[in-house]
Design a protein around this motif. Structure first.
Motif, PDB file in Angstrom:
ATOM      1  N   SER A  91     -13.501   2.802  21.386  1.00 11.43           N
ATOM      2  CA  SER A  91     -12.217   2.305  21.848  1.00 11.43           C
ATOM      3  C   SER A  91     -12.042   2.451  23.354  1.00 11.43           C
ATOM      4  CB  SER A  91     -11.098   3.050  21.118  1.00 11.43           C
ATOM      5  OG  SER A  91     -11.132   2.706  19.760  1.00 11.43           O
ATOM      6  N   PHE A 129     -18.929   0.934  -3.895  1.00 10.26           N
ATOM      7  CA  PHE A 129     -17.751   0.994  -3.046  1.00 10.26           C
ATOM      8  C   PHE A 129     -17.946   2.057  -1.988  1.00 10.26           C
ATOM      9  CE2 PHE A 129     -14.853  -0.974  -6.310  1.00 10.26           C
ATOM     10  CZ  PHE A 129     -14.531  -2.040  -5.493  1.00 10.26           C
ATOM     11  N   THR A 187     -16.190   4.518  -0.244  1.00  9.57           N
ATOM     12  CA  THR A 187     -14.888   5.162  -0.312  1.00  9.57           C
ATOM     13  C   THR A 187     -14.523   5.624   1.073  1.00  9.57           C
ATOM     14  OG1 THR A 187     -15.691   5.961  -2.408  1.00  9.57           O
ATOM     15  CG2 THR A 187     -13.538   6.718  -1.737  1.00  9.57           C
ATOM     16  N   VAL A 211     -12.789   7.190   4.025  1.00 14.51           N
ATOM     17  CA  VAL A 211     -11.948   8.374   4.127  1.00 14.51           C
ATOM     18  C   VAL A 211     -10.776   8.031   5.039  1.00 14.51           C
ATOM     19  CG1 VAL A 211     -11.926  10.865   4.484  1.00 14.51           C
ATOM     20  CG2 VAL A 211     -14.055   9.691   3.956  1.00 14.51           C
ATOM     21  N   GLY A 212      -9.944   7.156   4.567  1.00 12.61           N
ATOM     22  CA  GLY A 212      -8.715   6.911   5.308  1.00 12.61           C
ATOM     23  C   GLY A 212      -8.734   5.697   6.198  1.00 12.61           C
ATOM     24  N   ILE A 213      -9.781   5.472   6.940  1.00 16.11           N
ATOM     25  CA  ILE A 213      -9.752   4.358   7.884  1.00 16.11           C
ATOM     26  C   ILE A 213      -9.930   3.043   7.128  1.00 16.11           C
ATOM     27  CG2 ILE A 213     -11.018   3.233   9.740  1.00 16.11           C
ATOM     28  CD1 ILE A 213      -9.540   5.458  10.889  1.00 16.11           C
ATOM     29  N   ASP A 214      -9.085   2.089   7.430  1.00 15.56           N
ATOM     30  CA  ASP A 214      -9.203   0.833   6.701  1.00 15.56           C
ATOM     31  C   ASP A 214      -9.519  -0.337   7.628  1.00 15.56           C
ATOM     32  OD1 ASP A 214      -6.780   0.602   7.893  1.00 15.56           O
ATOM     33  OD2 ASP A 214      -5.682   0.054   6.093  1.00 15.56           O
ATOM     34  N   PHE A 215     -10.201  -0.055   8.711  1.00 15.61           N
ATOM     35  CA  PHE A 215     -10.685  -1.177   9.500  1.00 15.61           C
ATOM     36  C   PHE A 215     -12.037  -0.844  10.102  1.00 15.61           C
ATOM     37  CE2 PHE A 215     -10.030   0.662  13.618  1.00 15.61           C
ATOM     38  CZ  PHE A 215      -8.969   1.524  13.460  1.00 15.61           C
ATOM     39  N   GLN A 260     -11.137  -5.832  15.875  1.00 18.40           N
ATOM     40  CA  GLN A 260     -10.806  -4.916  14.784  1.00 18.40           C
ATOM     41  C   GLN A 260     -10.661  -5.760  13.525  1.00 18.40           C
ATOM     42  OE1 GLN A 260      -7.290  -2.621  15.520  1.00 18.40           O
ATOM     43  NE2 GLN A 260      -8.352  -1.209  16.874  1.00 18.40           N
ATOM     44  N   TRP A 309      -9.584  -5.706   9.780  1.00 17.11           N
ATOM     45  CA  TRP A 309      -8.792  -4.877   8.860  1.00 17.11           C
ATOM     46  C   TRP A 309      -9.055  -5.260   7.428  1.00 17.11           C
ATOM     47  CZ3 TRP A 309      -4.939  -1.186  10.268  1.00 17.11           C
ATOM     48  CH2 TRP A 309      -4.946  -0.937  11.645  1.00 17.11           C
ATOM     49  N   ALA A 329      -7.817  -2.685   1.017  1.00 17.56           N
ATOM     50  CA  ALA A 329      -8.474  -2.180  -0.189  1.00 17.56           C
ATOM     51  C   ALA A 329      -7.449  -1.809  -1.246  1.00 17.56           C
ATOM     52  CB  ALA A 329      -9.346  -0.983   0.165  1.00 17.56           C
ATOM     53  N   GLY A 330      -6.381  -2.586  -1.341  1.00 21.15           N
ATOM     54  CA  GLY A 330      -5.400  -2.345  -2.388  1.00 21.15           C
ATOM     55  C   GLY A 330      -4.124  -1.701  -1.888  1.00 21.15           C
ATOM     56  N   GLN A 331      -4.100  -1.284  -0.624  1.00 25.10           N
ATOM     57  CA  GLN A 331      -2.895  -0.599  -0.154  1.00 25.10           C
ATOM     58  C   GLN A 331      -1.694  -1.533  -0.075  1.00 25.10           C
ATOM     59  OE1 GLN A 331      -5.623  -1.196   1.553  1.00 25.10           O
ATOM     60  NE2 GLN A 331      -5.388  -0.989   3.755  1.00 25.10           N
ATOM     61  N   PHE A 374       1.143  -0.956  -2.398  1.00 29.31           N
ATOM     62  CA  PHE A 374       2.062   0.156  -2.186  1.00 29.31           C
ATOM     63  C   PHE A 374       3.008  -0.123  -1.029  1.00 29.31           C
ATOM     64  CE2 PHE A 374      -1.373   1.796  -4.558  1.00 29.31           C
ATOM     65  CZ  PHE A 374      -0.798   2.726  -5.391  1.00 29.31           C
ATOM     66  N   ARG A 375       2.519  -0.919  -0.096  1.00 24.62           N
ATOM     67  CA  ARG A 375       3.310  -1.200   1.081  1.00 24.62           C
ATOM     68  C   ARG A 375       3.872  -2.592   0.987  1.00 24.62           C
ATOM     69  NH1 ARG A 375      -1.425   0.159   5.266  1.00 24.62           N
ATOM     70  NH2 ARG A 375      -1.336   2.420   5.096  1.00 24.62           N
ATOM     71  N   TRP A 389       9.102   5.826   0.262  1.00 22.11           N
ATOM     72  CA  TRP A 389       7.850   5.310  -0.293  1.00 22.11           C
ATOM     73  C   TRP A 389       7.169   4.474   0.771  1.00 22.11           C
ATOM     74  CZ3 TRP A 389       5.480   6.189  -4.925  1.00 22.11           C
ATOM     75  CH2 TRP A 389       4.403   5.361  -5.237  1.00 22.11           C
ATOM     76  N   GLU A 390       6.083   4.996   1.339  1.00 20.85           N
ATOM     77  CA  GLU A 390       5.379   4.297   2.416  1.00 20.85           C
ATOM     78  C   GLU A 390       6.376   3.856   3.490  1.00 20.85           C
ATOM     79  OE1 GLU A 390       2.144   3.079   3.334  1.00 20.85           O
ATOM     80  OE2 GLU A 390       1.520   4.807   2.162  1.00 20.85           O
ATOM     81  N   ASP A 420      -9.218  -1.648  -8.097  1.00 16.36           N
ATOM     82  CA  ASP A 420      -9.373  -1.374  -6.667  1.00 16.36           C
ATOM     83  C   ASP A 420     -10.145  -0.077  -6.441  1.00 16.36           C
ATOM     84  OD1 ASP A 420      -7.934  -3.604  -6.180  1.00 16.36           O
ATOM     85  OD2 ASP A 420      -6.097  -2.591  -5.574  1.00 16.36           O
ATOM     86  N   PRO A 421     -10.736   0.042  -5.256  1.00 13.54           N
ATOM     87  CA  PRO A 421     -11.373   1.329  -4.943  1.00 13.54           C
ATOM     88  C   PRO A 421     -10.314   2.426  -4.841  1.00 13.54           C
ATOM     89  CG  PRO A 421     -11.410  -0.144  -3.032  1.00 13.54           C
ATOM     90  CD  PRO A 421     -10.912  -0.949  -4.187  1.00 13.54           C
ATOM     91  N   MET A 478      -7.983   5.443  -3.497  1.00 18.01           N
ATOM     92  CA  MET A 478      -7.375   5.728  -2.196  1.00 18.01           C
ATOM     93  C   MET A 478      -6.780   7.124  -2.226  1.00 18.01           C
ATOM     94  SD  MET A 478      -5.346   2.287  -1.093  1.00 18.01           S
ATOM     95  CE  MET A 478      -4.734   1.931  -2.722  1.00 18.01           C
ATOM     96  N   LEU A 489       0.158   6.802   1.388  1.00 17.91           N
ATOM     97  CA  LEU A 489      -1.276   6.650   1.177  1.00 17.91           C
ATOM     98  C   LEU A 489      -2.001   7.322   2.339  1.00 17.91           C
ATOM     99  CD1 LEU A 489      -1.464   2.883   0.191  1.00 17.91           C
ATOM    100  CD2 LEU A 489      -1.803   4.832  -1.332  1.00 17.91           C
ATOM    101  N   GLY A 490      -3.191   7.837   2.073  1.00 22.52           N
ATOM    102  CA  GLY A 490      -3.979   8.459   3.133  1.00 22.52           C
ATOM    103  C   GLY A 490      -4.836   7.424   3.835  1.00 22.52           C
ATOM    104  N   VAL A 491      -4.164   6.463   4.455  1.00 25.84           N
ATOM    105  CA  VAL A 491      -4.876   5.381   5.137  1.00 25.84           C
ATOM    106  C   VAL A 491      -4.465   5.392   6.601  1.00 25.84           C
ATOM    107  CG1 VAL A 491      -5.194   2.901   5.303  1.00 25.84           C
ATOM    108  CG2 VAL A 491      -4.990   3.966   3.069  1.00 25.84           C
ATOM    109  N   HIS A 492      -5.451   5.511   7.481  1.00 20.94           N
ATOM    110  CA  HIS A 492      -5.144   5.596   8.907  1.00 20.94           C
ATOM    111  C   HIS A 492      -5.323   4.238   9.562  1.00 20.94           C
ATOM    112  CE1 HIS A 492      -5.176  10.001   8.748  1.00 20.94           C
ATOM    113  NE2 HIS A 492      -6.023   9.783   7.770  1.00 20.94           N
TER     114      HIS A 492
END
Lengths: 220, 130
Positions: free
Chosen positions: A2, A38, A40, A42-46, A71, A73, A76-78, A81-82, B43-44, B96-97, B99, B123-126
């Motif tokens: 970066s 997959f 998996t 660890v948190g980063i989605d890009f 970048q 992005w 992966a299913g988030q 939730f959002r 929630w999020e 889905d995978p 999370m 979610l633990g997504v950065h």
């Protein structure tokens, strides 16, 4: 990765149903590898990659290379939730819309993804490239090239058949999307349409332009 | 030292077990009963207030199947006799995978029963490069 040595920061978002290969596609693009398991994250989605973009003007001349920090992005299913209106969706400048050539439902859902895009993206007709992924699995194909191409034409977007497994057309698709986005930027004298943070111009787009100061103001 | 657990830890563990059991194995409408009438959920980043709103939010999440796997859970008694809980785990939705997720609960004893007054989920997504 970066450090600030680039001209533009551009965010792309990969969309499409679960299991169509978004993560594998991006992994193939940035790392040139295929991982059938997959990853998996660890948190980063890009994922990130640096490329040089050379515009080809309408007169056929080739401009100076622009350093692009890309970048890519992943969703992966988030998104379940959002809200899809979260910044990461709005901020994307271009979209890779994937479906699975061996899964007809994922193709039928392309329409839903397109309408979501039209609602939530920064504008009603953002730059999108449609990708029929998993074209290496020829014996399991459930969607013909003709019907996919027809749908893409209806939306006025390019269509490519891709394989995250063997890399076919993966680089090509991202190059085409980058070209569309850069061309859109060049067309756009007033960059106020650009969502905040999507494009960070570290230098002027066109040093000879008399609109230089305006451009920098709007693009930052 | 005896292996007897502190009462607040037992209550917290019971809540966590019941919460995720209902979350994963029911239509989630019953989750509302675990919250106090005026409970708050974030929630999020989106706020929901009141048992009914919270139950509706959780019941209407867009997936068919979900499975939570708890990695760690921590509990603390608070000075006003509540119980603070932090849960750290993974979840998997449909195909889905998996999370990571974090969830924080505050439990309060009301009318001789424990209810959740506060719930914060992420979610633990950065999304910021290091």
């Amino acid at each position: 990765m970066s450090d600030g040595d680039y001209d533009y920061l551009i965010k792309f978002l990969a969309l499409g149903d679960s299991g169509v290969g978004k993560t594998s596609f991006l992994y193939q693009y940035t790392d040139g590898k295929f991982n059938s398991k997959f990853i998996t994250t660890v948190g980063i989605d890009f994922r990130e990659k640096r490329v040089i973009y050379r515009s080809t003007g309408s007169d056929g001349s080739s401009g100076k290379g622009q350093k692009i920090h890309m970048q890519l992005w992943d969703t992966a299913g988030q998104e379940r939730f959002r809200s899809l209106t979260t910044a990461f969706f709005r901020d994307a400048m271009g979209f890779l819309l994937l479906f699975d050539l061996t899964n007809e439902q994922s193709f039928l859902n392309v329409r839903n993804w397109m309408s979501q895009l039209q609602i939530h993206a920064y504008c009603e007709n953002p730059d999108v490239v449609l990708c029929g992924n998993k074209c290496d699995l020829a014996d399991q194909r459930a969607v013909s090239e003709e019907e996919a191409r027809e749908l893409a034409e209806k939306y006025g977007i390019p269509y490519f058949e891709t394989s995250a497994a063997n890399g076919l057309n993966v680089n090509k698709v991202v190059d085409v999307l980058l070209d569309l986005v850069m061309k859109r930027m060049e067309r756009c004298v007033d960059k106020s349409w650009i969502p905040d943070g999507t494009v960070r111009a570290n230098g002027p787009l066109n040093p000879d332009s008399s609109e230089n100061s305006d451009r920098n103001k709007c693009a930052c | 030292m005896a292996c007897e657990k502190e009462i607040w830890r037992k209550i917290g563990e019971g809540f966590v077990q019941e919460y995720y059991n209902q979350f994963d194995n029911t239509n989630r409408m019953g989750l509302g009963n675990l919250y106090s009438a005026d409970a708050c959920l974030t929630w999020e980043g989106s706020p929901f207030q009141g048992r009914d709103n919270i139950a509706a939010k959780l019941a209407n999440l867009p997936f068919k199947r979900i499975k939570h796997v708890i990695t760690e859970q921590d509990f603390q008694p608070t000075i006003d006799s509540c119980i603070l809980i932090m849960v750290f785990g993974q979840l998997q939705v449909d195909d889905d995978p998996p999370m990571a997720f974090h969830q924080v609960f505050m439990l309060k004893s009301q009318n001789c029963a424990w209810a959740c007054t506060n719930d914060v989920f992420r979610l633990g997504v950065h999304n910021i490069p290091v």
